[in-house]
Scaffold this motif. Structure first.
Motif, PDB file in Angstrom:
ATOM      1  N   CYS A  87       0.881  16.382  -8.241  1.00 21.70           N
ATOM      2  CA  CYS A  87      -0.177  15.504  -7.605  1.00 21.70           C
ATOM      3  C   CYS A  87      -0.373  15.924  -6.262  1.00 21.70           C
ATOM      4  O   CYS A  87      -0.312  17.203  -6.133  1.00 21.70           O
ATOM      5  N   GLY A  88      -0.456  15.428  -5.392  1.00 23.81           N
ATOM      6  CA  GLY A  88      -0.825  15.428  -3.965  1.00 23.81           C
ATOM      7  C   GLY A  88       0.421  15.954  -3.366  1.00 23.81           C
ATOM      8  O   GLY A  88       0.628  16.795  -2.278  1.00 23.81           O
ATOM      9  N   GLY A  89       1.751  15.010  -3.389  1.00 22.78           N
ATOM     10  CA  GLY A  89       2.891  15.151  -2.832  1.00 22.78           C
ATOM     11  C   GLY A  89       4.121  15.300  -3.720  1.00 22.78           C
ATOM     12  O   GLY A  89       5.142  15.353  -3.075  1.00 22.78           O
ATOM     13  N   GLY A  90       3.849  14.943  -4.858  1.00 23.27           N
ATOM     14  CA  GLY A  90       5.017  15.052  -5.777  1.00 23.27           C
ATOM     15  C   GLY A  90       5.742  13.635  -6.186  1.00 23.27           C
ATOM     16  O   GLY A  90       6.737  13.857  -6.853  1.00 23.27           O
ATOM     17  N   TRP A  91       5.156  12.462  -5.859  1.00 26.01           N
ATOM     18  CA  TRP A  91       5.597  11.314  -5.968  1.00 26.01           C
ATOM     19  C   TRP A  91       4.819  10.948  -7.243  1.00 26.01           C
ATOM     20  O   TRP A  91       5.654  10.521  -8.387  1.00 26.01           O
ATOM     21  N   ARG A  92       3.561  10.761  -7.599  1.00 25.61           N
ATOM     22  CA  ARG A  92       3.022  10.343  -8.503  1.00 25.61           C
ATOM     23  C   ARG A  92       3.285  11.253  -9.692  1.00 25.61           C
ATOM     24  O   ARG A  92       3.679  10.894 -10.994  1.00 25.61           O
TER      25      ARG A  92
HETATM   26  O1  LIG Z   1       0.706  12.599  -4.242  1.00 30.96           O
HETATM   27  S1  LIG Z   1       1.594  11.522  -3.682  1.00 30.96           S
HETATM   28  O2  LIG Z   1       2.992  12.485  -3.824  1.00 30.96           O
HETATM   29  O3  LIG Z   1       1.228  11.116  -2.427  1.00 30.96           O
HETATM   30  S2  LIG Z   1       1.710  10.050  -4.883  1.00 30.96           S
END
Ligand SMILES: O=S(=O)([O-])[S-]
Length: 137
Positions: free
Chosen positions: A90-95
């Motif tokens: 995803c963008g940062g690894g959370w989703r």
């Molecule tokens: O893309 S994210 O890690 O901010 S959810």
């Protein structure tokens, strides 16, 4: 009365990461381009337009994931029926941590996600395309 969130996103992501495989950007780069690996981009369309895309990645908006994976769903996508390794980002690894966990729970295997997501991918100087997402499924 304000809500009391008893399990926050940090706990959810940490729990997911304890159950799934997490790849570094370097490890992801080493897999990129392999015929046996499908990179799945979970970001929203506007993020792809704004930030660019990983070449060859399959775009699956996070909200559709479960419905595109399950072959019994009217929205099922053939890409998820393949005997391949699925690497979510995803963008940062959370989703992607949460998504990979759900995908794994659904029976998809093997799955992994990329720590730091597309932000880390770009920062590492890995290849980035611009333009509309690849529509093939
Ligand atoms: O893309 S994210 O890690 O901010 S959810």
């Amino acid at each position: 009365m304000p809500q009391t969130i008893t399990k926050g996103y940090k706990a959810l992501v940490a729990e997911a990461e304890s159950r799934i495989e997490t790849l570094s950007v370097e490890q992801a780069q080493a897999l990129h381009g392999s015929d046996d690996v499908v990179f799945v981009d979970l970001r929203d369309p506007r993020e792809l337009e704004r930030e660019g895309r990983m070449p060859g990645a399959f775009h699956c908006p996070r909200g559709m994931l479960e419905f595109w994976i399950d072959p019994e769903s009217p929205y099922a996508k053939p890409v998820f029926q393949q005997d391949k390794r699925f690497v979510f980002f995803c963008g940062g690894g959370w989703r992607s941590a949460l998504a990979a966990q759900v995908a794994q729970e659904m029976g998809l295997k093997p799955v992994a996600h990329v720590a730091g997501g597309f932000g880390a991918w770009k920062k590492a100087g890995a290849p980035v395309d611009s333009g509309p997402a690849d529509k093939k499924a």
